[in-house]
Design an enzyme around this catalytic site. Structure first.
Site, PDB file in Angstrom:
ATOM      1  N   SER A  37       0.870  -1.172   0.000  1.00  0.00           N
ATOM      2  CA  SER A  37       0.000   0.000   0.000  1.00  0.00           C
ATOM      3  C   SER A  37       0.906   1.221   0.000  1.00  0.00           C
ATOM      4  CB  SER A  37      -0.869  -0.002   1.267  1.00  0.00           C
ATOM      5  OG  SER A  37      -1.486   1.256   1.474  1.00  0.00           O
ATOM      6  N   TYR A  67      -1.413   0.048  10.665  1.00  0.00           N
ATOM      7  CA  TYR A  67      -1.512  -0.370   9.271  1.00  0.00           C
ATOM      8  C   TYR A  67      -0.239  -0.022   8.513  1.00  0.00           C
ATOM      9  CZ  TYR A  67      -3.536  -0.925   4.584  1.00  0.00           C
ATOM     10  OH  TYR A  67      -3.803  -1.328   3.288  1.00  0.00           O
TER      11      TYR A  67
END
Length: 254
Positions: A139, A152
């Site tokens: 990501s 995250y």
């Protein structure tokens, strides 16, 4: 699970979103896709849809964090063309000071350990194919920090480093290592899961953004990357919507 002359692509986290879209894309590109996820009904429906469209697919329920189950899964294959490590996700958006360690632990387990499990278990079959590819869905969160994203960001940094290290370690072997790092992608479940079903909070993530990426946009990049000539390795592909310049700078029409 094999078909003569047809390369196999294993896609984890294929019950929805990017994983499901990637399975459809790879099937259309000529792979026999093996779709895995914990939700048996979802992946069976996806496999049936792909077969109905005239392609090849098999559903295999799997929790990527269960190493014994992963090792058993791997025994079904002698060769594999592509492994797409897509299973992962985010939980919460709390600051570091108050973040839930259980959320951090779960994100690390799914995004990093799950990827490690599948990659270790299937690497021999990927190498045996003579032209394998490991795709790791990281990501943009793995490349730049943002407030409220600590757990995250840490997990996706782990996935990014796993890809970079593996590429160094297997140099000279017939396996490419590809990292795809999406930015803002609007899927049915990602933000809703992150905010534990709070649809109002989830909607705010995309508020005013005319065209965030879709799951199909990301799936297109994955399919393109793995179908390049075998001597071409896409080390890192960062893909964002035009409206997003960074993790913290997004054009919104409110």
């Amino acid at each position: 699970m094999t078909a003569a002359g047809t390369p196999i692509a294993v896609v984890t986290g294929a019950s929805s979103g990017i994983g499901a879209a990637t399975a459809r894309g790879l099937a259309a590109a000529g792979y026999r896709v093996v779709v895995t996820a914990r939700r048996k009904d979802r992946i069976e429906a996806l496999a049936a849809e792909i077969i109905e469209a005239g392609h090849q697919a098999t559903a295999y329920p799997l929790d990527v964090t269960d190493r014994a189950a992963v090792d058993e899964f791997a025994t079904a294959f002698s060769t594999i063309g592509v492994l797409v490590n897509n299973a992962g996700g985010a939980l919460g958006a709390d600051p570091v000071a108050t973040g839930d360690p259980d959320d951090w632990r779960q994100m690390y387990e799914t995004n990093v350990i799950g990827t490690l499990n599948l990659t270790q278990a299937l690497l021999p079959a990927l190498e045996a194919s003579g032209d394998g590819a490991v795709v790791i869905l990281s990501s943009t969160a793995g490349h730049a920090t943002y407030e409220g994203g600590g757990g995250y960001v840490a997990a996706k940094n782990g996935a990014r480093v796993l890809a970079e290290t593996l590429r160094l370690e297997i140099l000279g072997r017939p396996v490419r290592v590809i990292e795809i790092a999406p930015g803002m992608v609007k899927t049915d479940e990602f933000a809703t899961t992150r905010f534990r079903g709070d649809t109002e909070k989830a909607a705010k993530v995309y508020a005013g953004v005319a065209e965030p990426l879709s799951a199909e946009d990301v799936a297109d990049t994955i399919t393109w990357a793995v179908t390049r000539p075998s001597h071409v390795n896409i080390d890192l592909l960062v893909v964002r919507p035009r409206a997003q310049a960074s993790n913290t700078k997004v054009h919104r029409e409110l």
